[in-house]
Design a protein around this motif. Structure first.
Motif, short mmCIF file in Angstrom:
data_model
loop_
_atom_site.label_atom_id
_atom_site.label_comp_id
_atom_site.label_asym_id
_atom_site.label_seq_id
_atom_site.Cartn_x
_atom_site.Cartn_y
_atom_site.Cartn_z
N SER A 171 -4.97 -0.65 -3.56
CA SER A 171 -4.15 -0.29 -4.71
C SER A 171 -5.00 0.42 -5.76
O SER A 171 -6.21 0.25 -5.84
CB SER A 171 -3.52 -1.53 -5.33
OG SER A 171 -4.52 -2.34 -5.95
N ASP A 172 -4.34 1.23 -6.58
CA ASP A 172 -5.04 1.89 -7.69
C ASP A 172 -5.65 0.86 -8.62
O ASP A 172 -6.77 1.05 -9.12
CB ASP A 172 -4.06 2.76 -8.48
CG ASP A 172 -3.65 4.02 -7.74
OD1 ASP A 172 -4.00 4.15 -6.54
OD2 ASP A 172 -2.97 4.88 -8.35
N MET B 45 -4.11 8.61 2.30
CA MET B 45 -3.83 7.43 1.49
C MET B 45 -2.53 6.73 1.86
O MET B 45 -2.14 5.77 1.22
CB MET B 45 -3.80 7.81 0.00
CG MET B 45 -5.15 8.23 -0.57
SD MET B 45 -6.35 6.88 -0.61
CE MET B 45 -5.71 5.89 -1.96
N GLN B 46 -1.85 7.20 2.91
CA GLN B 46 -0.63 6.55 3.35
C GLN B 46 -0.44 6.83 4.84
O GLN B 46 -0.98 7.80 5.36
CB GLN B 46 0.59 7.03 2.56
CG GLN B 46 0.89 8.51 2.70
CD GLN B 46 0.07 9.37 1.79
OE1 GLN B 46 -0.13 9.03 0.63
NE2 GLN B 46 -0.45 10.47 2.30
N THR C 10 -1.81 -3.65 1.82
CA THR C 10 -2.56 -3.30 0.62
C THR C 10 -3.05 -4.54 -0.14
O THR C 10 -4.23 -4.61 -0.52
CB THR C 10 -1.72 -2.39 -0.29
OG1 THR C 10 -1.55 -1.12 0.35
CG2 THR C 10 -2.40 -2.17 -1.65
N GLY D 285 -3.40 11.11 -8.37
CA GLY D 285 -3.20 10.17 -9.47
C GLY D 285 -4.35 9.19 -9.61
O GLY D 285 -4.78 8.86 -10.72
N LEU D 286 -4.86 8.71 -8.48
CA LEU D 286 -6.00 7.80 -8.50
C LEU D 286 -7.23 8.48 -9.09
O LEU D 286 -7.92 7.90 -9.95
CB LEU D 286 -6.30 7.31 -7.08
CG LEU D 286 -7.61 6.54 -6.89
CD1 LEU D 286 -7.60 5.24 -7.69
CD2 LEU D 286 -7.86 6.25 -5.40
N GLU E 166 -0.13 13.17 -3.79
CA GLU E 166 0.27 12.67 -5.11
C GLU E 166 -0.46 11.38 -5.45
O GLU E 166 -0.97 11.23 -6.57
CB GLU E 166 1.78 12.46 -5.13
CG GLU E 166 2.31 12.01 -6.48
CD GLU E 166 3.82 11.87 -6.50
OE1 GLU E 166 4.37 11.48 -7.54
OE2 GLU E 166 4.44 12.15 -5.45
N ARG E 167 -0.52 10.45 -4.52
CA ARG E 167 -1.18 9.17 -4.79
C ARG E 167 -2.67 9.37 -5.04
O ARG E 167 -3.25 8.79 -5.97
CB ARG E 167 -0.94 8.25 -3.59
CG ARG E 167 -1.88 7.06 -3.49
CD ARG E 167 -1.39 5.85 -4.27
NE ARG E 167 -2.48 4.91 -4.46
CZ ARG E 167 -2.92 4.06 -3.52
NH1 ARG E 167 -2.36 4.03 -2.34
NH2 ARG E 167 -3.91 3.23 -3.80
N TYR E 168 -3.33 10.19 -4.21
CA TYR E 168 -4.78 10.38 -4.33
C TYR E 168 -5.12 11.11 -5.63
O TYR E 168 -6.07 10.74 -6.32
CB TYR E 168 -5.29 11.14 -3.12
CG TYR E 168 -6.80 11.15 -2.97
CD1 TYR E 168 -7.54 9.99 -3.10
CD2 TYR E 168 -7.47 12.33 -2.67
CE1 TYR E 168 -8.92 10.00 -2.96
CE2 TYR E 168 -8.85 12.34 -2.51
CZ TYR E 168 -9.56 11.18 -2.66
OH TYR E 168 -10.93 11.19 -2.51
#
Length: 705
Positions: free
Chosen positions: A403-404, A435-436, A341, A471-472, A467-469
């Protein structure tokens, strides 16, 4: 290295010239990571999936973006394209000269931008020759002889996909050329440019990269000549290929050359292909069938391609050796390891001008910049492994994400651009919602050789989370000046459905879709979907149900528009009829249809050429006759009166005469419709069948109930 490689995928095509991500949604070593993929204009990358109002590009307050007069940085913000530019920098000689089949756009979604900026960040002097006149040897001398090497890339797309439709008709426009003008690059551009340079500079090293070289790095089937071709390394006169994502390999090549190593002695770098007279330097190599054996027997090519498919893991792969006449070996080293990343962030934070070079202003600019100027490349790699997509061979299956913080900073900078109207056109990559890595193992051992992550059934070890996407996307929506964030890369609907938390589906419906959500189920017959590497049709139906429910919950009437592909390997005429019935039941009247396009280095292309699935070596039915392909395509557009004869013939061939008649389930009438002189409708009997209009546009469609 155009990270947005949607394009990036080498999928189906359509007769209107829109490249449905032609090249393999993948990126490139010297440039585009795209999908041909490249994340170019809607036609160039093909908006396969994604969101938007009727699929239109809405960057400027609902008005389509066009390449207008230059309002960006002046030429000093770009790398040198002339001797005058070099002199302005105080240079007598470039270390590297990058020769590109695309016009020069200094944006990380384009062919030469990433590689040239990465080299610059390591202290090398790099100049650019964009779209040289391949008929004039002097065109590659404008910057003089480079100190270390020429870098050659056909552009964000394979040049043949860029030039020709699946029917082998010449396309009218090139979105990567000034004003969209076609004809500014040659067919098989890497081969032509390489030989042009070699005739002029006999001893300067030539390094190939990009999607064309990456996917033709070993012997490959060439659809346009209907023949097996040698490694592009041999036909181009080049010395070495940097394949896949090239940031690591290009710097290792540069440092070796700068350190005085002869290009013919560079044999150890991951992510490269080179030629040699011996294999003694290889550690535990895997020997592929010889060129002569593959030319004599298609089964040998299928066997070779299957071995290649099992050697795409950067952690566990072996060198591959392909022998040619006269004792020449083409040797492929294992793929380069994916970027971390922080490393990916660093690549995207280099000082790009983020614009087309001002020398194109008079021609109207470069159309391909329009869609990506206000888009964010958030990831690369794809764990989907669709058979018709070249991503597996190019970017690989290991997901790498920025990274965000890096993405939010880039989006915030966009809001200060005078052309920004509040719309971020995309946040994604080959597939937006990856995203992961698929599982913890991939970070250390790579993707499994004998197991697929997602289809036809998800692996038990697959980690599914948005969750990550989510949040972004929330952070991006909260940036002052941002009105709307679209997702145009396309989402993997099965992955979204498998997430037990449906927050992403709910927010996709509420915030990131306007009217229509475009998805790519590709087909409805499970036997065909299995060959494609796609989930079963019931998974698509379940996702549509959830999306429609989420749309109703937020007070919106929204529809899913499916992209469908005709004549893919495995598709019989009976399967094609079922696809037509699916369109009938949806009330769906597609103006554009993807016909399977056999582009280099996909599993589906290998099946098309050999009749064998290289993963299993089992026979697969494949429609290869142009007339049969035309019938399968016509069935999806059965309402078009021009397709009447083909549809009737196809129905007879499939023994589905029950669909010829006047009933509500019939596709066509017994009598041929009369087409008006205007070509815009049908005369008496003009309704092509019981379900819909005769030549209308692409109707908003609901899921079949």
């Amino acid at each position: 290295m155009d990270e947005k490689t949607r394009g990036t995928r080498q999928r189906g095509d359509n007769e209107h010239g829109a490249r449905r991500g032609s090249q393999g949604r993948g990126g490139t070593a010297h440039g585009s990571h795209g999908t041909q993929g490249a994340h170019g204009p809607q036609g160039a990358r093909g908006a396969r999936g994604g969101t938007g109002t009727h699929g239109a590009h809405r960057a400027h307050g609902g008005k389509p973006v066009s390449a207008q007069a230059h309002r960006g940085p002046d030429r000093s913000a770009f790398l040198p394209v002339s001797r005058e530019d070099m002199e302005a920098r105080g240079w007598d000689q470039c270390d590297f000269v990058f020769v590109s089949g695309d016009a020069y756009v200094d944006h990380p979604s384009f062919a030469c931008a990433i590689i040239t900026r990465v080299l610059e960040s390591h202290g090398y002097k790099v100049g650019v020759i964009a779209q040289p006149d391949w008929r004039d040897p002097a065109s590659v001398t404008v910057l003089g002889e480079p100190r270390l090497a020429f870098l050659v890339c056909s552009g964000n797309m394979d040049s043949m996909v860029n030039h020709y439709t699946v029917a082998k008709h010449r396309r009218p426009k090139d979105f990567y050329s000034p004003g969209g003008k076609m004809g500014l690059r040659p067919d098989h551009a890497d081969v032509v440019y390489g030989n042009l340079i070699r005739r002029t500079y006999k001893h300067v090293p030539i390094v190939l990269g990009g999607i064309e070289a990456s996917l033709r790095r070993l012997a490959h089937y060439d659809y346009w000549s209907d023949s097996l071709k040698r490694s592009i390394l041999l036909d181009s006169g080049a010395d070495i290929i940097s394949y896949g994502m090239g940031e690591r390999s290009i710097i290792e090549i540069a440092d070796a050359l700068d350190g005085g190593v002869d290009v013919h002695d560079i044999s150890w770098i991951a992510g490269t292909v080179y030629r040699a007279r011996t294999t003694e330097q290889c550690v535990d190599p895997v020997v592929l069938p010889t060129w002569e054996a593959m030319r004599a027997d298609k089964t040998e090519y299928a066997r070779s391609f299957g071995i290649q498919c099992r050697n795409l893991n950067p952690y566990l792969s072996h060198p591959l050796v392909e022998e040619y006449e006269h004792g020449v070996y083409v040797i492929q080293n294992p793929p380069a390891k994916p970027l971390t990343t922080p490393e990916l962030d660093e690549v995207y934070e280099l000082p790009y001008a983020r614009a087309a070079h001002p020398m194109y202003d008079a021609a109207g600019g470069i159309p391909a910049i329009a869609e990506v100027k206000f888009s964010l490349a958030s990831n690369r790699g794809c764990l989907g492994e669709c058979s018709f997509c070249a991503l597996n061979f190019h970017q690989g299956r290991i997901i790498q994400a920025r990274s965000d913080e890096s993405l939010v900073a880039e989006a915030t900078a966009m809001t200060h651009d005078p052309d920004f109207k509040g719309y971020i056109n995309d946040v994604g990559g080959p597939t937006a919602d990856f995203m992961q890595p698929a599982c913890p193992k991939q970070a250390k051992a790579g993707a499994c050789v004998d197991r697929r992550c997602l289809a036809p059934e998800p692996c038990p070890n697959l980690r599914v989370t948005h969750e990550r996407y989510v949040g972004l996307l929330r952070k991006l929506r909260a940036i002052p000046g941002v009105k709307k964030v679209f997702i145009r890369s396309g989402i993997r609907f099965d992955y979204a459905l498998y997430d037990k938390d449906h927050t992403f589906i709910r927010e996709l419906a509420e915030y990131h879709t306007s009217g229509q959500l475009r998805l790519a189920p590709e087909h409805v017959c499970d036997d065909v979907l299995r060959v494609m590497g796609k989930p079963s049709n019931d998974v698509y139906e379940r996702f549509v149900h959830e999306f429609e429910k989420a749309s109703r919950a937020c007070g919106k009437e929204q529809y899913v528009v499916p992209y469908l592909m005709s004549s893919h390997p495995g598709s019989t005429m009976e399967d094609a009829v079922k696809l037509a019935e699916f369109c009938r039941d949806l009330g769906y009247n597609p103006e554009q249809v993807s016909d399977f396009y056999p582009t280099p280095s996909t599993v589906s292309t290998c099946i098309y050429y050999t009749g064998l699935d290289p993963r299993t070596m089992k026979h697969v039915y494949c429609p290869t006759n142009p007339h049969e392909k035309a019938m399968q395509r016509a069935l999806i557009q059965y309402r078009d009166p021009k397709n009447y004869d083909l549809v009737v013939e196809a129905l007879h061939r499939a023994h589905r005469e029950d669909l010829i008649g006047y009933g509500p389930k019939c596709l066509v009438r017994p009598e041929r419709p009369r087409v008006r002189n205007s070509g815009r409708g049908a005369g008496r009997g003009g309704r092509a069948g019981g379900g819909g209009r005769a030549g209308g546009g692409e109707r908003r469609s609901r899921r079949a109930r």
